[in-house]
Design a protein around this motif. Structure first.
Motif, mmCIF file in Angstrom:
data_model
loop_
_atom_site.group_PDB
_atom_site.id
_atom_site.type_symbol
_atom_site.label_atom_id
_atom_site.label_comp_id
_atom_site.label_asym_id
_atom_site.label_seq_id
_atom_site.Cartn_x
_atom_site.Cartn_y
_atom_site.Cartn_z
ATOM 1 N N ALA A 7 0.806 -1.219 0.000
ATOM 2 C CA ALA A 7 0.000 0.000 0.000
ATOM 3 C C ALA A 7 0.834 1.263 0.000
ATOM 4 O O ALA A 7 0.303 2.360 -0.202
ATOM 5 C CB ALA A 7 -0.945 0.002 1.206
ATOM 6 N N THR A 8 2.136 1.139 0.231
ATOM 7 C CA THR A 8 3.056 2.289 0.204
ATOM 8 C C THR A 8 4.289 1.873 -0.601
ATOM 9 O O THR A 8 5.355 1.657 -0.038
ATOM 10 C CB THR A 8 3.455 2.708 1.628
ATOM 11 O OG1 THR A 8 3.896 1.540 2.358
ATOM 12 C CG2 THR A 8 2.275 3.317 2.376
ATOM 13 N N ALA A 9 4.124 1.781 -1.895
ATOM 14 C CA ALA A 9 5.148 1.184 -2.753
ATOM 15 C C ALA A 9 6.473 1.928 -2.740
ATOM 16 O O ALA A 9 7.544 1.320 -2.853
ATOM 17 C CB ALA A 9 4.628 1.090 -4.187
ATOM 18 N N GLY A 10 6.438 3.269 -2.627
ATOM 19 C CA GLY A 10 7.672 4.042 -2.641
ATOM 20 C C GLY A 10 8.479 3.765 -3.897
ATOM 21 O O GLY A 10 7.956 3.801 -5.009
ATOM 22 N N LEU A 11 9.750 3.442 -3.730
ATOM 23 C CA LEU A 11 10.621 3.172 -4.863
ATOM 24 C C LEU A 11 10.650 1.694 -5.233
ATOM 25 O O LEU A 11 11.453 1.274 -6.060
ATOM 26 C CB LEU A 11 12.036 3.663 -4.562
ATOM 27 C CG LEU A 11 12.161 5.176 -4.324
ATOM 28 C CD1 LEU A 11 13.601 5.547 -3.994
ATOM 29 C CD2 LEU A 11 11.685 5.961 -5.539
ATOM 30 N N HIS A 55 10.537 -2.985 -1.285
ATOM 31 C CA HIS A 55 9.868 -4.134 -0.675
ATOM 32 C C HIS A 55 9.224 -5.022 -1.740
ATOM 33 O O HIS A 55 9.245 -6.248 -1.634
ATOM 34 C CB HIS A 55 8.816 -3.673 0.335
ATOM 35 C CG HIS A 55 9.380 -3.210 1.635
ATOM 36 N ND1 HIS A 55 9.355 -1.891 2.035
ATOM 37 C CD2 HIS A 55 9.996 -3.900 2.635
ATOM 38 C CE1 HIS A 55 9.934 -1.789 3.218
ATOM 39 N NE2 HIS A 55 10.332 -2.987 3.603
ATOM 40 N N ILE A 56 8.644 -4.405 -2.766
ATOM 41 C CA ILE A 56 8.020 -5.193 -3.839
ATOM 42 C C ILE A 56 9.048 -6.090 -4.512
ATOM 43 O O ILE A 56 8.824 -7.291 -4.715
ATOM 44 C CB ILE A 56 7.360 -4.268 -4.880
ATOM 45 C CG1 ILE A 56 6.162 -3.543 -4.264
ATOM 46 C CG2 ILE A 56 6.921 -5.067 -6.104
ATOM 47 C CD1 ILE A 56 5.480 -2.558 -5.201
ATOM 48 N N LYS A 57 10.201 -5.531 -4.846
ATOM 49 C CA LYS A 57 11.256 -6.311 -5.496
ATOM 50 C C LYS A 57 11.692 -7.468 -4.605
ATOM 51 O O LYS A 57 11.844 -8.613 -5.072
ATOM 52 C CB LYS A 57 12.444 -5.413 -5.820
ATOM 53 C CG LYS A 57 13.548 -6.085 -6.640
ATOM 54 C CD LYS A 57 14.605 -5.062 -7.049
ATOM 55 C CE LYS A 57 15.642 -5.679 -7.986
ATOM 56 N NZ LYS A 57 16.452 -6.705 -7.311
ATOM 57 N N ARG A 92 10.315 1.779 -13.230
ATOM 58 C CA ARG A 92 11.565 1.482 -13.937
ATOM 59 C C ARG A 92 12.302 0.328 -13.261
ATOM 60 O O ARG A 92 12.843 -0.560 -13.932
ATOM 61 C CB ARG A 92 12.454 2.731 -13.992
ATOM 62 C CG ARG A 92 11.968 3.795 -14.969
ATOM 63 C CD ARG A 92 12.988 4.902 -15.141
ATOM 64 N NE ARG A 92 12.984 5.810 -13.999
ATOM 65 C CZ ARG A 92 12.219 6.892 -13.907
ATOM 66 N NH1 ARG A 92 11.377 7.190 -14.879
ATOM 67 N NH2 ARG A 92 12.282 7.683 -12.850
ATOM 68 N N ARG A 93 12.326 0.327 -11.948
ATOM 69 C CA ARG A 93 13.066 -0.695 -11.216
ATOM 70 C C ARG A 93 12.398 -2.070 -11.281
ATOM 71 O O ARG A 93 13.064 -3.087 -11.114
ATOM 72 C CB ARG A 93 13.227 -0.265 -9.760
ATOM 73 C CG ARG A 93 14.040 1.006 -9.601
ATOM 74 C CD ARG A 93 14.228 1.403 -8.152
ATOM 75 N NE ARG A 93 14.999 2.642 -8.045
ATOM 76 C CZ ARG A 93 15.690 3.010 -6.969
ATOM 77 N NH1 ARG A 93 15.693 2.252 -5.906
ATOM 78 N NH2 ARG A 93 16.361 4.146 -6.970
ATOM 79 N N LEU A 94 11.087 -2.072 -11.488
ATOM 80 C CA LEU A 94 10.337 -3.332 -11.480
ATOM 81 C C LEU A 94 9.896 -3.768 -12.871
ATOM 82 O O LEU A 94 9.116 -4.715 -13.009
ATOM 83 C CB LEU A 94 9.107 -3.179 -10.572
ATOM 84 C CG LEU A 94 9.395 -2.845 -9.108
ATOM 85 C CD1 LEU A 94 8.113 -2.433 -8.395
ATOM 86 C CD2 LEU A 94 10.036 -4.040 -8.400
ATOM 87 N N ALA A 95 10.403 -3.096 -13.887
ATOM 88 C CA ALA A 95 9.960 -3.360 -15.265
ATOM 89 C C ALA A 95 10.150 -4.820 -15.673
ATOM 90 O O ALA A 95 9.358 -5.363 -16.452
ATOM 91 C CB ALA A 95 10.701 -2.436 -16.234
ATOM 92 N N ALA A 96 11.170 -5.473 -15.150
ATOM 93 C CA ALA A 96 11.456 -6.857 -15.541
ATOM 94 C C ALA A 96 10.336 -7.819 -15.158
ATOM 95 O O ALA A 96 10.232 -8.908 -15.733
ATOM 96 C CB ALA A 96 12.767 -7.316 -14.896
ATOM 97 N N TYR A 97 9.503 -7.434 -14.200
ATOM 98 C CA TYR A 97 8.421 -8.318 -13.747
ATOM 99 C C TYR A 97 7.145 -8.149 -14.564
ATOM 100 O O TYR A 97 6.154 -8.851 -14.330
ATOM 101 C CB TYR A 97 8.136 -8.090 -12.262
ATOM 102 C CG TYR A 97 9.278 -8.525 -11.388
ATOM 103 C CD1 TYR A 97 9.465 -9.862 -11.076
ATOM 104 C CD2 TYR A 97 10.194 -7.598 -10.894
ATOM 105 C CE1 TYR A 97 10.526 -10.277 -10.278
ATOM 106 C CE2 TYR A 97 11.259 -7.994 -10.104
ATOM 107 C CZ TYR A 97 11.414 -9.335 -9.797
ATOM 108 O OH TYR A 97 12.470 -9.746 -9.011
ATOM 109 N N GLY A 98 7.159 -7.221 -15.514
ATOM 110 C CA GLY A 98 6.036 -7.062 -16.427
ATOM 111 C C GLY A 98 4.708 -6.855 -15.732
ATOM 112 O O GLY A 98 4.599 -6.094 -14.762
#
Length: 326
Positions: free
Chosen positions: A30-34, A37-39, A66-72
């Motif tokens: 809920a607070t994705a930031g940069l 944590h998602i990565k 941009r940082r998570l682009a690889a996960y489509g």
């Protein structure tokens, strides 16, 4: 050349473990930031999970994208307040999530950019809005227009500063001479309001608590957290977990109180012999005490020092529990 902020997600190992991240999960950050944590959660799930990431800050979401682009399409990013997560879930077609995370801290992008006005180490405009394009009162407006009583209350309640009255009085006196429009000027006013002995003994800059208090007021942070905590049990799948990282004692108390409330069956007064409220526990608390960063993490990321993690698990509804017993 565009500045790319460094970002170290706080308590990442603990978040992954307590949320039980595994392949196939639907995860709400809920607070994705940069996107730190998602990565980390996606890596723990071998890339085989779906994540819905929310944030009010457009710049942060763009960098996260941009940082998570690889996960489509396994990652969907939405710009919104995290208190409005039910609408984001509905739009994504998700009824329930297996894990939900809130990191109530500031992102490196916000803290390190003087143009955002969150810090005072480098002078910049006095803004502090996480979603400035949405409008709303900025820190400059608050500092220059709020009454003495309101400023004192904000600094005392959100900053927990014993010098709140002196600081508020100094701000009012300074703005009568000229509007306070920059972070550097506000920091000067606050520092001058502190007694000399307090300044000499202080372990941090005298303006630290005032800036924190103004930021919390400008972004309505406690109400955001309250709204999330009240709604999230309804959207957790049975066995799903919710984790909240807080950095302020007021935030931590809110989380502790909300989890305790949802982990209790009857909420009637003790003198009430027969329960009339009908409340049933929806959560089981997994962290009796808040989990905090170890020495190694604090050494690598000093911002982790004040982080506190609390986690709870969604219990079965009454109907589900009855079916399981049959």
């Amino acid at each position: 050349m565009q500045h790319v902020p460094t970002h170290i997600p706080v308590l990442l190992k603990e978040v992954v473990e307590y949320l039980g991240i595994r392949p196939g999960m639907k995860i709400l950050d809920a607070t994705a930031g940069l996107g730190g944590h998602i990565k980390g959660m996606l890596e723990a799930a071998g890339g085989q999970a779906e994540v819905l990431g929310l944030d009010r800050d457009r710049e942060a979401l763009e960098e996260a994208g941009r940082r998570l682009a690889a996960y489509g399409d396994r990652v969907r990013l939405v710009r919104t307040r995290y208190s409005r997560f039910p609408a984001a879930l509905a739009e994504a077609g998700w009824e329930k999530v297996d894990a939900a995370l809130v990191d109530a801290g500031m992102s490196s992008l916000q803290l390190d950019d003087p143009e955002r006005g969150f810090g005072f180490l480098t002078d910049g405009p006095l803004d502090m809005r996480m979603g400035a394009e949405d409008g709303g009162e900025s820190a400059e407006g608050l500092v220059n227009l709020a009454s003495f009583a309101r400023l004192r209350e904000i600094i005392r309640n959100y900053g927990e500063d014993p010098q709140a009255g002196r600081i508020a009085r100094a701000i009012v006196a300074a703005r009568e001479k000229a509007a306070i429009t920059t972070t550097g000027r506000l920091a000067e006013v606050v520092a001058a309001a502190y007694p000399a002995k307090w300044r000499a003994m202080a372990r941090q800059h005298p303006a630290t608590r005032t800036f924190q208090a103004l930021r919390m007021a400008v972004n309505d942070e406690l109400k955001e957290l309250e709204a999330f905590l009240a709604a999230v049990p309804e959207y957790l799948a049975t066995g799903g977990r919710v984790a909240v990282i807080s950095f302020h004692s007021l935030e931590d108390r809110l989380v502790k109180r909300a989890f305790r409330l949802e982990a209790t069956d009857c909420l009637c007064p003790r003198e009430q012999v027969v329960c009339v409220c009908g409340h049933k526990a929806r959560l089981a608390i997994l962290t009796k005490k808040p989990v905090m960063a170890g020495e190694e993490e604090v050494a690598a990321n000093p911002r982790a020092r004040s982080a506190k993690l609390r986690v709870a698990r969604r219990l079965p509804d009454a109907a589900e529990a009855t079916d399981a017993e049959r």
